[in-house]
Design an enzyme around this catalytic site. Structure first.
Site, PDB file in Angstrom:
ATOM      1  N   ASP A  11      -7.435 -87.645 -22.225  1.00  0.00           N
ATOM      2  CA  ASP A  11      -6.095 -87.967 -22.731  1.00  0.00           C
ATOM      3  C   ASP A  11      -5.844 -87.178 -24.017  1.00  0.00           C
ATOM      4  O   ASP A  11      -5.732 -87.757 -25.096  1.00  0.00           O
ATOM      5  CB  ASP A  11      -5.947 -89.489 -22.963  1.00  0.00           C
ATOM      6  CG  ASP A  11      -6.953 -90.058 -23.952  1.00  0.00           C
ATOM      7  OD1 ASP A  11      -8.016 -89.426 -24.154  1.00  0.00           O
ATOM      8  OD2 ASP A  11      -6.668 -91.115 -24.542  1.00  0.00           O
ATOM      9  N   ASP A  16     -10.378 -84.944 -27.726  1.00  0.00           N
ATOM     10  CA  ASP A  16     -10.450 -84.483 -26.331  1.00  0.00           C
ATOM     11  C   ASP A  16     -10.369 -82.956 -26.269  1.00  0.00           C
ATOM     12  O   ASP A  16     -11.085 -82.318 -25.489  1.00  0.00           O
ATOM     13  CB  ASP A  16      -9.282 -85.039 -25.496  1.00  0.00           C
ATOM     14  CG  ASP A  16      -9.183 -86.546 -25.517  1.00  0.00           C
ATOM     15  OD1 ASP A  16      -8.820 -87.100 -26.565  1.00  0.00           O
ATOM     16  OD2 ASP A  16      -9.449 -87.173 -24.477  1.00  0.00           O
ATOM     17  N   VAL A 124     -13.146 -89.535 -20.810  1.00  0.00           N
ATOM     18  CA  VAL A 124     -13.081 -89.666 -22.275  1.00  0.00           C
ATOM     19  C   VAL A 124     -11.727 -90.235 -22.713  1.00  0.00           C
ATOM     20  O   VAL A 124     -11.296 -90.019 -23.846  1.00  0.00           O
ATOM     21  CB  VAL A 124     -13.411 -88.318 -22.989  1.00  0.00           C
ATOM     22  CG1 VAL A 124     -14.849 -87.915 -22.738  1.00  0.00           C
ATOM     23  CG2 VAL A 124     -12.462 -87.212 -22.562  1.00  0.00           C
ATOM     24  N   HIS A 238     -15.410 -88.171 -31.152  1.00  0.00           N
ATOM     25  CA  HIS A 238     -16.015 -89.063 -30.156  1.00  0.00           C
ATOM     26  C   HIS A 238     -16.260 -88.386 -28.811  1.00  0.00           C
ATOM     27  O   HIS A 238     -17.347 -88.481 -28.244  1.00  0.00           O
ATOM     28  CB  HIS A 238     -15.104 -90.265 -29.914  1.00  0.00           C
ATOM     29  CG  HIS A 238     -14.734 -91.016 -31.148  1.00  0.00           C
ATOM     30  ND1 HIS A 238     -15.578 -91.905 -31.759  1.00  0.00           N
ATOM     31  CD2 HIS A 238     -13.596 -91.017 -31.894  1.00  0.00           C
ATOM     32  CE1 HIS A 238     -14.986 -92.437 -32.811  1.00  0.00           C
ATOM     33  NE2 HIS A 238     -13.783 -91.906 -32.926  1.00  0.00           N
ATOM     34  N   ASP A 239     -15.219 -87.722 -28.302  1.00  0.00           N
ATOM     35  CA  ASP A 239     -15.281 -87.272 -26.906  1.00  0.00           C
ATOM     36  C   ASP A 239     -16.305 -86.159 -26.688  1.00  0.00           C
ATOM     37  O   ASP A 239     -16.843 -86.021 -25.572  1.00  0.00           O
ATOM     38  CB  ASP A 239     -13.891 -86.822 -26.439  1.00  0.00           C
ATOM     39  CG  ASP A 239     -12.915 -87.986 -26.374  1.00  0.00           C
ATOM     40  OD1 ASP A 239     -13.365 -89.151 -26.439  1.00  0.00           O
ATOM     41  OD2 ASP A 239     -11.697 -87.741 -26.269  1.00  0.00           O
TER      42      ASP A 239
HETATM   43  C1  BDR Z   1     -11.535 -92.686 -28.223  1.00  0.00           C
HETATM   44  O1  BDR Z   1     -10.175 -93.064 -28.389  1.00  0.00           O
HETATM   45  C2  BDR Z   1      -9.354 -91.940 -28.474  1.00  0.00           C
HETATM   46  O2  BDR Z   1      -8.445 -92.069 -29.510  1.00  0.00           O
HETATM   47  C3  BDR Z   1     -10.252 -90.745 -28.640  1.00  0.00           C
HETATM   48  O3  BDR Z   1      -9.717 -89.611 -27.986  1.00  0.00           O
HETATM   49  C4  BDR Z   1     -11.548 -91.195 -28.012  1.00  0.00           C
HETATM   50  O4  BDR Z   1     -11.560 -90.923 -26.631  1.00  0.00           O
HETATM   51  C5  BDR Z   1     -12.317 -93.169 -29.422  1.00  0.00           C
HETATM   52  O5  BDR Z   1     -12.209 -94.555 -29.545  1.00  0.00           O
HETATM   53 CA    CA Z   2      -9.977 -89.362 -25.610  1.00  0.00          CA
END
Ligand code: BDR
Ligand code: CA
Length: 314
Positions: A11, A16, A124, A238-239
């Protein structure tokens, strides 16, 4: 390392985009069979535009399939405060490439079933596409090697005190996926809060003359404008953790645990209740939950790969 067939379900989303670039820097390890989008950080139109925008920016041809526009049950709530109104911190990608399919679910089914080797999915974003896929076309399950998921947490959330955004956004879908008995690796906030870059790293990226690194610097800089970045010194990406696990599993410690998604209303919505009791032994049929990461190595490898990509895309 044997090349892995992957499809990234995302997303985009600032992190991402960085995760996609990281995957592109590792194509010697991956056959990227496609990218599917799902409403999450922004509307399905915006996140799909960002995916095709990245392809246009790189002049790259990977099949993009547009996914589902809203969670299975809940109202859709974009994360504009974190990712901006356009989902990528106001960065403007060019738009020369089009989507390949407007149905991510049939695209996933067709692509997985047509693949000779099993396919690894890397979700993700919210798990809406994945839940619909396995409920509608359960025959794909035999051909899924692994789900490397960014989502959940063993110890507290980001969007609420107890829930991580992707799981919170569509808890019913997440429950279907976590209950599916598919082989799962969970990159939750408990590790992804340590998988990212320092303020100084992003400053270096911003000053770079390389196409990829400069773009990543500009979008990541947006993160530092929000109040979710701890003391403004470090931002999680994170991703990228879910991709990194596939290339460098040695950076992580993990334990198999039962993970149950809370679908109630209120403060516990989207909580991934993970059985962290270390005297209980869960076998390999339970999700592999990442519990620790070599943070500095992660950072070095990520940066090295982004700069490496500058040599490919001028
Ligand atoms: C996740 O939430 C989204 O905002 C980021 O892209 C990641 O996938 C982190 O909590
Ligand atoms: Ca994401």
């Amino acid at each position: 390392m044997k090349k892995r067939n992957i499809i990234i379900d995302c997303d985009p989303g600032i992190d991402d985009i960085v995760a996609l670039c990281f995957a592109f820097a590792n194509e010697e390890n991956f056959n990227i069979l496609g990218i599917t989008t799902v409403a999450g950080n922004q509307t399905i139109e915006k996140v799909t535009d960002n995916a095709t925008g990245l392809m246009s920016f790189l002049n790259k041809d990977i099949k993009i399939a547009k996914g589902v526009s809203r969670p299975l049950v809940r109202e859709k709530k974009p994360a504009s405060g974190v990712h901006g109104e356009n989902g990528v911190g106001d960065y403007q990608f060019p738009h020369t490439k089009e989507i390949y399919s407007d149905n991510a679910i049939t695209f996933l089914r067709d692509t997985i079933m047509a693949s000779e080797e099993k396919v690894t999915l890397v979700p993700v974003g919210p798990l809406t596409n994945l839940a619909l896929l396995i409920k509608t076309f359960p025959e794909v399950m035999e051909k899924i090697e692994l789900l490397s998921i960014m989502g959940g947490s063993t110890d507290g959330g980001n969007v609420t005190p107890s829930a991580e955004f992707n799981v919170w956004a569509d808890p019913e879908a997440a429950r279907i996926v976590f209950d599916s008995k598919l082989s799962i690796v969970m990159s939750g906030l408990n590790v992804t809060h340590s998988t990212g870059l320092y303020r100084e790293d992003v400053d270096h990226l911003l000053k770079s003359s390389g196409k990829i690194t400069k773009m990543c610097g500009e979008i990541l800089n947006f993160y530092f404008k929000g109040d979710h970045v701890k003391e403004g010194t470090f931002t999680p990406i994170h991703d990228a953790c879910a991709i990194m696990y596939l290339v460098h599993p040695e950076l992580y410690k993990f334990r198999h645990m039962d993970v149950v998604v809370d679908c109630s209303e209120g403060m516990n919505r989207g909580n991934t209740v993970a059985d962290v009791r270390d005297w209980i032994n869960y076998d390999e049929t339970y999700p592999k939950v990442l519990v620790d990461v070599e943070m500095e190595k992660f950072r070095e490898i990520l940066l090295e790969n982004l700069y490496k990509l500058d040599e490919v895309y001028k």
